[in-house]
Design a protein around this motif. Structure first.
Motif: not given
Length: 599
Positions: A270-274
């Motif tokens: 659910d994380v879109n942080d790269d």
């Protein structure tokens, strides 16, 4: 006296496949995606059929381990080179299913044309063509009657004689009697030596890292759940980059979904942080170093093998304990609270995009510092400040860029013996004395590398301090970086190249870079600073608005100051380019110092 630390023995492919099936040889990659194209499998079979050599395999025998009851368990051979070739043979000759890149179980079917003695990857057209045997695995199936197979083939291919086809099929079946050389390395060799041998023998392949050896040790140990742990590491790294992959895991690996790992890691989908997308090497480094208080992955390999560092013997109890501790370290790494907190700490310091993060090992050790601080019950606010400052200090000083393992090992041992807070508070002032900011840092900034840690930290400082973009009234550096803004030249590149004849390494100095809106950069174009700074001055005196929306002199001076541009340039004091660079480096270094103090 011989110094040979290995043996080379030819073995029939048939024997090799039997060893793999029985577990005598362990293939670490058997649980990972098979990366060969099907055409490479076809070519391998063709080479064997033609009697060509297919290279050596390298096996490293696990050490003999003392069990709890006092008996000794003979170590398995681990295949460290040749894994894809052996997997290809098992898939094509024995019909063993393999995992593809989507972690789906598939069969690789290679077809054989006895009339032309050629191989091809099976496809619908080949399956309909009676000249082809659509899957060579049926030829090697012990239940297959060769007589019946030849009879059936000749019935549908009436131009063929049974005698000729029988001889060709027997030749095909004979490839399992071809010999492959196995280089077996001595069990007491250290990882560095094994790596060196691997590189020399397999110069065309990718060098194995110590993390690869560790992953091999983990994967082949089913007794203490290593095969499941290996999957957890692989899946987490995959999900961090491709969250949609979670549906494949749910569909294709119900055993893993039911394990203790899946519930603890599924949040990552659910994380879109790269900002921090770890590799398996990163996960192993952080988990091992934080949990074991050691920094060298060769020690992890030894401990997973059961090595007692004092007696130099190998004990099953140590292997069991080591797998348990590593699992705890992996659980700590994939813990949502921990992972969210380390990325939050980086973002709070100004590192709002992955492009601002320097070397991966700087992040890795920052995470280790965080996990050790949690274990030592350091108050949350204090710990976050410590992690931020250590991370930035490590970037500015290139602490983990040379030989990271040795530095990891040194730092973690010091932390273990002196305590986290005490050690870090003694190192940072030592590494960043006043002379660093005024003398060393401006000199270090004499570089044209846009990815230098000094320019990355400068941008993070602008983010943290809320600076506006160069000549922007409203748009912040944060806005520009989050929208993937380019860097632009204060002294335009074309002007310096065409008018001054300067080289790329000179006009691309980081002290000539600013973060600016593209429309402002386009408006400046190739104009001399003398021209466009005069127009900026006029803009603030009621003249035409050519560059951004600032029309107030005080506001413009403030913008130049936050972007480390001498305000005197507004009044026509345009310096020689080399002079400008020297002055701006000092101003940029001062900004980084102010930012670091605020961390």
């Amino acid at each position: 006296m011989s110094t040979q630390r290995y043996s080379v023995t030819p073995h029939p492919i048939e024997t090799l496949l039997t060893w793999v099936k029985s577990g005598e040889i362990a293939i670490p990659e058997i649980q990972r995606p098979f990366v060969w194209e099907a055409t490479k499998v076809r070519n391998l079979l063709d080479s064997l059929y033609q009697g060509y050599p297919v290279g050596y395999l390298i096996a490293w025998r696990n050490p003999n381990v003392k069990l709890k009851d006092g008996t000794t368990s003979t170590g398995k051979r681990i295949l460290i080179d040749g894994q894809q070739r052996v997997t290809a043979l098992m898939a094509s000759l024995l019909g063993v299913e393999v995992l593809n890149e989507d972690y789906e179980t598939v069969q690789i079917r290679i077809a054989f044309n006895p009339q032309e003695e050629t191989f091809e990857v099976a496809n619908p057209a080949i399956r309909k063509n009676v000249a082809w045997i659509p899957d060579v695995a049926c030829v090697f199936n012990p239940a297959t009657s060769v007589f019946q197979l030849v009879s059936d083939y000749c019935r549908t291919n009436q131009d063929c004689t049974q005698d000729k086809i029988f001889k060709i099929i027997e030749k095909l079946r004979g490839i399992v009697h071809n010999h492959v050389g196995i280089i077996e390395l001595a069990e007491d060799l250290d990882i560095e030596t094994v790596t060196e041998i691997f590189i020399r023998v397999n110069s065309a392949g990718s060098p194995l890292s110590q993390a690869d050896f560790a992953m091999s040790k983990i994967a082949v140990n089913e007794t203490y759940g290593g095969n499941l742990l290996r999957k957890a590491i692989d899946y987490f790294c995959h999900l961090a980059i491709a969250p949609e992959f979670i549906s494949k895991i749910k569909k294709n690996d119900t055993a893993f979904v039911g394990s203790e790992f899946f519930d603890k890691m599924k949040w990552i989908a659910d994380v879109n942080d790269d900002i921090y997308d770890p590799t398996y090497t990163d996960m192993l480094r952080v988990a091992f170093t934080s949990e074991f208080g050691r920094g060298k992955l060769q020690d992890l390999v030894a401990l997973l093998s059961g090595r007692n560092f004092e007696t130099k013997q190998f004990e099953d109890a140590i292997a069991e304990a080591s797998f348990g501790r590593l699992k705890n370290g992996i659980f700590a790494f994939i813990n949502k609270t921990h992972f969210d907190r380390i990325t939050m700490i980086l973002r709070f310091a100004g590192f709002v995009t992955s492009g601002l993060i320097g070397g991966r090992n700087v992040v890795n050790f920052a995470y280790i510092v965080y996990l050790r601080g949690r274990a030592e019950n350091v108050p949350a606010a204090d710990l976050e400040r410590i992690v931020r400052r250590w991370f930035v200090m490590s970037m500015l000083r290139g602490r983990y860029s040379g030989s990271p393992e040795s530095t990891f090992d040194f730092d973690i041992r010091q932390i273990s013996s002196r305590g986290l807070v005490s050690y870090i508070e003694s190192v940072i002032p030592n590494e960043l004395p006043d002379s660093f900011w005024t003398g060393m840092l401006p000199q270090f900034m004499d570089t044209s590398s846009i990815n230098s840690p000094y320019f990355l930290c400068y941008q993070a400082a602008q983010v943290k301090l809320g600076d506006k973009g160069f000549l922007s009234r409203d748009i912040t550096v944060t806005d520009l970086l989050l929208n993937r803004a380019d860097v632009h030249h204060v002294y335009p590149r074309k002007f310096l190249k065409d008018e001054k004849g300067l080289s790329r390494g000179t006009y691309n100095q980081i002290a000539n870079y600013v973060i600016a809106q593209s429309e402002i950069n386009i408006a400046i174009g190739a104009k001399s600073p003398t021209v466009y700074f005069a127009e900026l001055k006029a803009q603030c005196e009621g003249g035409a608005k050519k560059y951004g929306g600032i029309t107030n002199r005080d506001e413009l001076i403030a913008n130049l100051a936050t972007n480390c541009i001498p305000a005197s340039m507004l009044d026509g004091e345009i310096k020689e380019f080399s002079e400008f660079l020297e002055e701006r480096r000092k101003l940029m270094a001062l900004k980084i110092k102010i930012w670091f103090s605020a961390l």
